[in-house]
Design a protein around this motif. Structure first.
Motif, PDB file in Angstrom:
ATOM      1  N   ARG A  60       0.843  -1.194   0.000  1.00 11.21           N
ATOM      2  CA  ARG A  60       0.000   0.000   0.000  1.00 11.21           C
ATOM      3  C   ARG A  60       0.878   1.245   0.000  1.00 11.21           C
ATOM      4  O   ARG A  60       1.772   1.402   0.823  1.00 11.21           O
ATOM      5  CB  ARG A  60      -0.908   0.011   1.226  1.00 11.21           C
ATOM      6  N   LEU A  61       0.586   2.158  -0.926  1.00 12.35           N
ATOM      7  CA  LEU A  61       1.308   3.422  -1.025  1.00 12.35           C
ATOM      8  C   LEU A  61       0.374   4.572  -0.687  1.00 12.35           C
ATOM      9  O   LEU A  61      -0.712   4.690  -1.270  1.00 12.35           O
ATOM     10  CB  LEU A  61       1.861   3.612  -2.441  1.00 12.35           C
ATOM     11  N   VAL A  62       0.789   5.416   0.257  1.00  9.39           N
ATOM     12  CA  VAL A  62       0.043   6.631   0.596  1.00  9.39           C
ATOM     13  C   VAL A  62       0.929   7.824   0.250  1.00  9.39           C
ATOM     14  O   VAL A  62       2.064   7.919   0.730  1.00  9.39           O
ATOM     15  CB  VAL A  62      -0.346   6.662   2.083  1.00  9.39           C
ATOM     16  N   GLU A  63       0.409   8.721  -0.573  1.00 10.14           N
ATOM     17  CA  GLU A  63       1.127   9.938  -0.950  1.00 10.14           C
ATOM     18  C   GLU A  63       0.449  11.119  -0.264  1.00 10.14           C
ATOM     19  O   GLU A  63      -0.738  11.388  -0.500  1.00 10.14           O
ATOM     20  CB  GLU A  63       1.124  10.119  -2.462  1.00 10.14           C
ATOM     21  N   LEU A  64       1.210  11.829   0.572  1.00  8.54           N
ATOM     22  CA  LEU A  64       0.665  12.904   1.390  1.00  8.54           C
ATOM     23  C   LEU A  64       1.146  14.265   0.899  1.00  8.54           C
ATOM     24  O   LEU A  64       2.311  14.431   0.552  1.00  8.54           O
ATOM     25  CB  LEU A  64       1.093  12.709   2.849  1.00  8.54           C
ATOM     26  N   GLY A  65       0.229  15.237   0.924  1.00 10.60           N
ATOM     27  CA  GLY A  65       0.593  16.604   0.556  1.00 10.60           C
ATOM     28  C   GLY A  65       0.904  16.788  -0.913  1.00 10.60           C
ATOM     29  O   GLY A  65       1.658  17.699  -1.274  1.00 10.60           O
TER      30      GLY A  65
END
Length: 269
Positions: A60-65
């Protein structure tokens, strides 16, 4: 003179030495060249079954901002965009890590994403039925290759763009080439870059479709870290001067996500 200066700065920037991309280049947005001169947006992406080639894992990849800012001067739009933080949770090992990539403490890899500088130039009359443009830029190496999410190389890209509008329907596309630095086998690879985008202005809410990707045309295929990528994005955008958009993401290439969600908040001023 001012337009010439903007183009010159863009060309100098584009020759600077963009890395393994987890995501393909976002398709061109011709609305940057319409209306108010400044566009800004920020958001978050959550992607499942994403492969990290150099780490040799998927998860799982979460990209923030995730941000994007565009400044338009007449027929030239200059963009700065990027992902300050990526959080990748290892879930499945599919290969040994590439040389230089280390293990993930507790299965979690945290790093900066890629940062992009680009310029989009309208080449003909804005009232023409078929509009043409040139887009070029770089992605900058802001990542740590030990983390294993990116290859810490600088990439250049350049595409020819086009746009057709018919009433509320706005369709655009691009085709070009990238010059990407490689960490495995050879110094660089030169994939074909492509993208399409279509939106329908229905007033308060507009459906948006986009597809984007890259493909290495060599007979022996792409190198590790510069694999073929491809995503389809389907969503809704609400608002005009200030807006919110929500999109579903589906990858069709082996190293693109199985499924994801993308949220953006934006404004023009």
């Amino acid at each position: 003179m001012r337009i010439g200066l903007v183009i010159a700065v863009g060309l100098l920037t584009a020759t600077a030495p963009v890395g393994a991309q987890l995501r393909p280049l976002d398709p061109v947005d011709w609305s940057d060249l319409d209306g108010l001169p400044v566009t800004a947006s920020v958001g978050v992406d959550v992607l499942l079954d994403q492969r990290a080639s150099l780490a040799g894992t998927s998860g799982r990849l979460v990209e923030l901002g995730v941000f994007r800012a565009v400044w338009r001067v007449n027929r030239v739009a200059m963009e700065i965009a990027g992902t300050p933080v990526r959080v990748f949770q290892d879930q499945l090992v599919f290969a040994q890590p590439a040389q230089g990539a280390g293990p993930a403490p507790e299965g979690r890899r945290i790093d900066a994403g890629d940062f992009r500088l680009s310029t989009h130039v309208r080449l003909n009359d804005p009232d023409a039925s078929l509009q043409a443009g040139l887009r070029f830029g770089v992605r900058l190496p802001t990542t740590d290759e030990v983390v294993g999410l990116e290859r810490d190389q600088t990439d250049f890209f350049s595409t020819l763009t086009g746009r057709v509008r018919h009433g509320p329907l706005d369709v655009s596309g691009e085709l070009g080439i990238g010059i990407y630095g490689s960490r495995v086998g050879i110094d660089q690879t030169d994939p074909v870059i492509f993208g399409v985008r279509a939106s329908m202005d229905l007033g308060a809410v507009s459906p948006v479709f986009a597809a984007t990707g890259q493909h290495d045309t060599r007979a022996n295929g792409p190198r590790r870290g510069t694999e073929d990528l491809g995503e389809v994005r389907l969503g809704l955008r609400a608002g005009s001067r200030r807006w919110v958009s929500l999109s579903a993401v589906r990858g069709w290439a082996h190293f693109s996500p199985g499924f994801g969600i993308s949220l953006r908040l934006g404004s023009r001023f």
